[in-house]
Design a protein around this motif. Sequence first.
Motif, PDB file in Angstrom:
ATOM      1  N   THR A 172       0.817  -1.208   0.000  1.00 38.52           N
ATOM      2  CA  THR A 172       0.000   0.000   0.000  1.00 38.52           C
ATOM      3  C   THR A 172       0.850   1.256   0.000  1.00 38.52           C
ATOM      4  OG1 THR A 172      -1.687  -1.182   1.217  1.00 38.52           O
ATOM      5  CG2 THR A 172      -1.871   1.175   1.192  1.00 38.52           C
ATOM      6  N   ASP A 173       1.948   1.256   0.745  1.00 37.61           N
ATOM      7  CA  ASP A 173       2.801   2.439   0.868  1.00 37.61           C
ATOM      8  C   ASP A 173       3.286   2.965  -0.476  1.00 37.61           C
ATOM      9  OD1 ASP A 173       4.350   4.474   1.880  1.00 37.61           O
ATOM     10  OD2 ASP A 173       5.958   3.163   2.541  1.00 37.61           O
ATOM     11  N   PRO A 174       3.841   2.142  -1.370  1.00 37.88           N
ATOM     12  CA  PRO A 174       4.277   2.665  -2.673  1.00 37.88           C
ATOM     13  C   PRO A 174       3.119   3.211  -3.513  1.00 37.88           C
ATOM     14  CG  PRO A 174       5.272   0.531  -2.266  1.00 37.88           C
ATOM     15  CD  PRO A 174       4.257   0.760  -1.193  1.00 37.88           C
ATOM     16  N   LEU A 193       2.344  11.717  -4.581  1.00 34.20           N
ATOM     17  CA  LEU A 193       3.680  12.255  -4.859  1.00 34.20           C
ATOM     18  C   LEU A 193       4.377  12.740  -3.594  1.00 34.20           C
ATOM     19  CD1 LEU A 193       2.899  14.241  -8.131  1.00 34.20           C
ATOM     20  CD2 LEU A 193       3.782  11.915  -7.919  1.00 34.20           C
ATOM     21  N   ASP A 194       4.067  12.103  -2.490  1.00 33.47           N
ATOM     22  CA  ASP A 194       4.665  12.448  -1.205  1.00 33.47           C
ATOM     23  C   ASP A 194       4.558  11.226  -0.305  1.00 33.47           C
ATOM     24  OD1 ASP A 194       5.850  13.924   0.758  1.00 33.47           O
ATOM     25  OD2 ASP A 194       4.070  15.090   1.273  1.00 33.47           O
ATOM     26  N   ASP A 195       5.395  11.170   0.697  1.00 33.64           N
ATOM     27  CA  ASP A 195       5.340  10.053   1.634  1.00 33.64           C
ATOM     28  C   ASP A 195       4.359  10.404   2.744  1.00 33.64           C
ATOM     29  OD1 ASP A 195       5.767   7.793   3.073  1.00 33.64           O
ATOM     30  OD2 ASP A 195       7.846   8.229   3.602  1.00 33.64           O
ATOM     31  N   VAL A 196       3.077  10.116   2.510  1.00 35.64           N
ATOM     32  CA  VAL A 196       2.034  10.483   3.469  1.00 35.64           C
ATOM     33  C   VAL A 196       2.072   9.619   4.729  1.00 35.64           C
ATOM     34  CG1 VAL A 196       0.503  11.423   1.718  1.00 35.64           C
ATOM     35  CG2 VAL A 196       0.319   9.016   2.341  1.00 35.64           C
ATOM     36  N   LEU A 197       2.814   8.546   4.710  1.00 40.10           N
ATOM     37  CA  LEU A 197       2.912   7.695   5.887  1.00 40.10           C
ATOM     38  C   LEU A 197       4.088   8.075   6.790  1.00 40.10           C
ATOM     39  CD1 LEU A 197       2.017   4.238   4.316  1.00 40.10           C
ATOM     40  CD2 LEU A 197       0.530   5.866   5.472  1.00 40.10           C
ATOM     41  N   ARG A 247       6.820   5.694  11.420  1.00 39.45           N
ATOM     42  CA  ARG A 247       5.986   5.488  10.235  1.00 39.45           C
ATOM     43  C   ARG A 247       4.532   5.282  10.656  1.00 39.45           C
ATOM     44  NH1 ARG A 247       7.409   6.652   5.585  1.00 39.45           N
ATOM     45  NH2 ARG A 247       6.310   4.930   4.647  1.00 39.45           N
ATOM     46  N   ARG A 248       3.625   5.934   9.957  1.00 46.01           N
ATOM     47  CA  ARG A 248       2.207   5.658  10.143  1.00 46.01           C
ATOM     48  C   ARG A 248       1.911   4.358   9.413  1.00 46.01           C
ATOM     49  NH1 ARG A 248       1.298  11.492   8.269  1.00 46.01           N
ATOM     50  NH2 ARG A 248       1.291  12.644  10.224  1.00 46.01           N
TER      51      ARG A 248
END
Length: 65
Positions: free
Chosen positions: A2-4, A11-15, A22-23
């Motif tokens: 899911t993360d990728p 276009l950002d690391d929302v986690l 890490r969320r």
Amino acid sequence: MTDPLIRRVYLDDVLACPCGRRRRVVADIGQRAQREAIVALLTHLGIPTEAPPIARARDPSFDAA
């Protein structure tokens, strides 16, 4: 997995958490009960379930003062 996908969409690391950890995704709302689940969650949190009305466009020469 899911993360990728989330990173690719936003276009950002929302986690990434501001604390440095890490969320994690705790639920994936399926298509069938999607609206009911989202409405229940927003109602529980006290957040409006309907979008606000769209404001009319203003004339570019509109003076806010």
